[in-house]
Design a protein around this motif. Structure first.
Motif, PDB file in Angstrom:
ATOM      1  N   ILE A   3      36.108  38.431 -13.972  1.00 31.23           N
ATOM      2  CA  ILE A   3      35.685  37.239 -13.237  1.00 31.23           C
ATOM      3  C   ILE A   3      34.638  36.526 -14.084  1.00 31.23           C
ATOM      4  O   ILE A   3      33.713  37.165 -14.608  1.00 31.23           O
ATOM      5  N   THR A   4      34.788  35.217 -14.219  1.00 29.25           N
ATOM      6  CA  THR A   4      33.827  34.423 -14.984  1.00 29.25           C
ATOM      7  C   THR A   4      33.297  33.288 -14.125  1.00 29.25           C
ATOM      8  O   THR A   4      34.072  32.582 -13.470  1.00 29.25           O
ATOM      9  N   ALA A   5      31.978  33.133 -14.126  1.00 32.15           N
ATOM     10  CA  ALA A   5      31.329  31.993 -13.477  1.00 32.15           C
ATOM     11  C   ALA A   5      30.673  31.157 -14.566  1.00 32.15           C
ATOM     12  O   ALA A   5      29.686  31.600 -15.181  1.00 32.15           O
ATOM     13  N   ASN A   6      31.210  29.975 -14.829  1.00 34.40           N
ATOM     14  CA  ASN A   6      30.619  29.091 -15.830  1.00 34.40           C
ATOM     15  C   ASN A   6      29.294  28.508 -15.360  1.00 34.40           C
ATOM     16  O   ASN A   6      28.538  27.967 -16.168  1.00 34.40           O
ATOM     17  N   GLY A   7      29.028  28.598 -14.059  1.00 35.48           N
ATOM     18  CA  GLY A   7      27.788  28.103 -13.482  1.00 35.48           C
ATOM     19  C   GLY A   7      27.042  29.223 -12.785  1.00 35.48           C
ATOM     20  O   GLY A   7      26.950  30.348 -13.289  1.00 35.48           O
ATOM     21  N   THR A  62      36.050  44.790 -13.947  1.00 28.41           N
ATOM     22  CA  THR A  62      35.157  45.568 -14.801  1.00 28.41           C
ATOM     23  C   THR A  62      34.225  44.659 -15.595  1.00 28.41           C
ATOM     24  O   THR A  62      33.210  45.126 -16.121  1.00 28.41           O
ATOM     25  N   VAL A  63      34.561  43.378 -15.690  1.00 27.66           N
ATOM     26  CA  VAL A  63      33.752  42.395 -16.414  1.00 27.66           C
ATOM     27  C   VAL A  63      33.451  41.232 -15.481  1.00 27.66           C
ATOM     28  O   VAL A  63      34.356  40.664 -14.864  1.00 27.66           O
ATOM     29  N   PHE A  64      32.172  40.868 -15.377  1.00 29.41           N
ATOM     30  CA  PHE A  64      31.741  39.719 -14.576  1.00 29.41           C
ATOM     31  C   PHE A  64      30.836  38.893 -15.484  1.00 29.41           C
ATOM     32  O   PHE A  64      29.682  39.243 -15.706  1.00 29.41           O
ATOM     33  N   ASN A  65      31.382  37.801 -16.038  1.00 32.16           N
ATOM     34  CA  ASN A  65      30.637  36.926 -16.931  1.00 32.16           C
ATOM     35  C   ASN A  65      29.914  35.851 -16.128  1.00 32.16           C
ATOM     36  O   ASN A  65      30.531  35.179 -15.293  1.00 32.16           O
ATOM     37  N   ARG A  97      30.604  45.492 -15.002  1.00 30.06           N
ATOM     38  CA  ARG A  97      29.462  45.209 -15.869  1.00 30.06           C
ATOM     39  C   ARG A  97      29.240  43.704 -15.860  1.00 30.06           C
ATOM     40  O   ARG A  97      30.167  42.935 -16.135  1.00 30.06           O
ATOM     41  N   VAL A  98      28.026  43.280 -15.521  1.00 27.89           N
ATOM     42  CA  VAL A  98      27.681  41.861 -15.468  1.00 27.89           C
ATOM     43  C   VAL A  98      27.099  41.450 -16.812  1.00 27.89           C
ATOM     44  O   VAL A  98      26.148  42.075 -17.311  1.00 27.89           O
ATOM     45  N   TYR A  99      27.696  40.419 -17.386  1.00 33.81           N
ATOM     46  CA  TYR A  99      27.251  39.876 -18.671  1.00 33.81           C
ATOM     47  C   TYR A  99      26.563  38.540 -18.417  1.00 33.81           C
ATOM     48  O   TYR A  99      27.204  37.581 -17.966  1.00 33.81           O
ATOM     49  N   MET A 100      25.269  38.463 -18.709  1.00 34.03           N
ATOM     50  CA  MET A 100      24.534  37.208 -18.596  1.00 34.03           C
ATOM     51  C   MET A 100      24.676  36.484 -19.931  1.00 34.03           C
ATOM     52  O   MET A 100      24.046  36.859 -20.919  1.00 34.03           O
ATOM     53  N   ARG A 101      25.542  35.450 -19.949  1.00 37.03           N
ATOM     54  CA  ARG A 101      25.986  34.841 -21.206  1.00 37.03           C
ATOM     55  C   ARG A 101      25.509  33.395 -21.383  1.00 37.03           C
ATOM     56  O   ARG A 101      26.077  32.662 -22.182  1.00 37.03           O
ATOM     57  N   GLU A 114      22.002  45.783  -7.047  1.00 36.31           N
ATOM     58  CA  GLU A 114      22.330  47.073  -7.653  1.00 36.31           C
ATOM     59  C   GLU A 114      23.503  46.847  -8.616  1.00 36.31           C
ATOM     60  O   GLU A 114      24.661  46.803  -8.218  1.00 36.31           O
ATOM     61  N   PHE A 115      23.192  46.678  -9.889  1.00 36.17           N
ATOM     62  CA  PHE A 115      24.222  46.533 -10.914  1.00 36.17           C
ATOM     63  C   PHE A 115      24.718  47.916 -11.335  1.00 36.17           C
ATOM     64  O   PHE A 115      23.962  48.888 -11.333  1.00 36.17           O
ATOM     65  N   PHE A 116      25.981  47.994 -11.734  1.00 34.15           N
ATOM     66  CA  PHE A 116      26.470  49.209 -12.380  1.00 34.15           C
ATOM     67  C   PHE A 116      26.154  49.148 -13.868  1.00 34.15           C
ATOM     68  O   PHE A 116      25.631  50.085 -14.445  1.00 34.15           O
ATOM     69  N   GLY A 117      26.505  48.002 -14.482  1.00 35.06           N
ATOM     70  CA  GLY A 117      26.155  47.758 -15.876  1.00 35.06           C
ATOM     71  C   GLY A 117      25.655  46.340 -16.034  1.00 35.06           C
ATOM     72  O   GLY A 117      26.101  45.428 -15.323  1.00 35.06           O
ATOM     73  N   LEU A 118      24.712  46.133 -16.963  1.00 41.59           N
ATOM     74  CA  LEU A 118      24.138  44.803 -17.170  1.00 41.59           C
ATOM     75  C   LEU A 118      23.966  44.575 -18.660  1.00 41.59           C
ATOM     76  O   LEU A 118      23.290  45.354 -19.343  1.00 41.59           O
TER      77      LEU A 118
END
Length: 267
Positions: free
Chosen positions: A175-179, A194-197, A214-218, A232-236
């Motif tokens: 899942i990707t959130a551009n905003g 497994t990926v949340f951008n 895993r949340v990626y702050m991009r 509560e993140f699993f991965g950051l």
């Protein structure tokens, strides 16, 4: 005001168009677009039997530039024919589900609003072009972001489900959130993702179930993790050279070894 008490074939095997033109349409059955374009350009279109685009043997199109479209279900394509949506302004309110089948496209420009109470289903990774749109998952029921696509990109994501939840399922793993991501009410369950951008801010005022995501702050500008509820993140992963700020609240990361990764930038 136009009232149609049965199914309304806005177009049937023709390249013409039907326009609201600032007026009100009440369709008690489905609106069926087979060829041509169904245009919401001001006013209101109220549809009780679903908006079906690309049906009856011919492709179809919808254009929404202003006003409001209210429908229970929004179906693009039928497995053989395709449906396309151009959404540049106004608001789309979907009280049940949207289904964007393979080969179909929902394209936003500018910053339109989409409010959905049911399931968001896509069968193509690039079938939704978000531009500056805001998608709000609302009402108190439980629903899903699902389909045979493996990734789904939004712009702003808002969760506003009192006592309800939205869960990622089907084949989706990204899942990707551009905003921005904003959880106002209800629970967002990462489910199969497994990926949340995230390219904007993360604001949690309700609940986030991370599962194995895993949340990626991009972002490319400074980002914030905030809200009134500790996430509560699993991965950051921090992937932002302009850094990420905890805005008045902690963040918990529970994934064990390498749960927090600083690829670029810092908290």
């Amino acid at each position: 005001t136009l009232r149609v008490n049965d199914n309304f074939w806005a177009m049937f095997g023709t390249n013409g168009s039907f326009r609201t033109n600032g007026e009100t349409l009440h369709a008690q059955g489905g609106v069926l677009v087979s060829g041509g374009t169904f245009i919401v350009d001001g006013g209101t279109a109220n549809i009780a039997g679903g908006l079906h685009v690309g049906i009856g043997g011919t492709n179809g199109a919808v254009s929404i530039s202003s006003g409001a479209l209210h429908t229970d279900n929004f179906n693009l394509g039928n497995g053989t024919n395709t449906g396309t949506v151009a959404h540049s302004g106004g608001t789309v309110n979907i009280s049940n589900d949207i289904y964007i089948r393979s080969g179909c496209m929902y394209t936003c420009t500018n910053s339109p609003a989409i409010n959905i109470s049911g399931n968001w289903r896509t069968d193509n990774n690039t079938s939704f072009t978000p531009a500056g749109s805001t998608v709000t998952f609302q009402t108190s029921n439980n629903s899903n972001i699902t389909g045979t696509a493996i990734s789904q990109t939004f712009n702003h994501i808002v969760l506003n489900k009192a006592a309800g939840s939205i869960a990622v399922g089907g084949s989706l793993n990204t899942i990707t959130a551009n905003g921005n991501v904003t959880f106002t009410q209800g629970t967002f369950n990462a489910g199969t993702a497994t990926v949340f951008n995230v390219y904007g801010d993360w604001t949690n005022n309700s609940a986030f179930t991370a599962a194995s995501s895993r949340v990626y702050m991009r972002g490319t500008t400074p980002q914030q993790i905030g809200g009134s509820v500790i996430t509560e993140f699993f991965g950051l992963n921090i992937v932002n050279s302009n850094h990420v700020t905890l805005s008045g609240i902690d963040a918990h990361v529970t994934g064990g070894t390498s749960a927090v990764v600083f690829s670029n930038g810092k908290i």
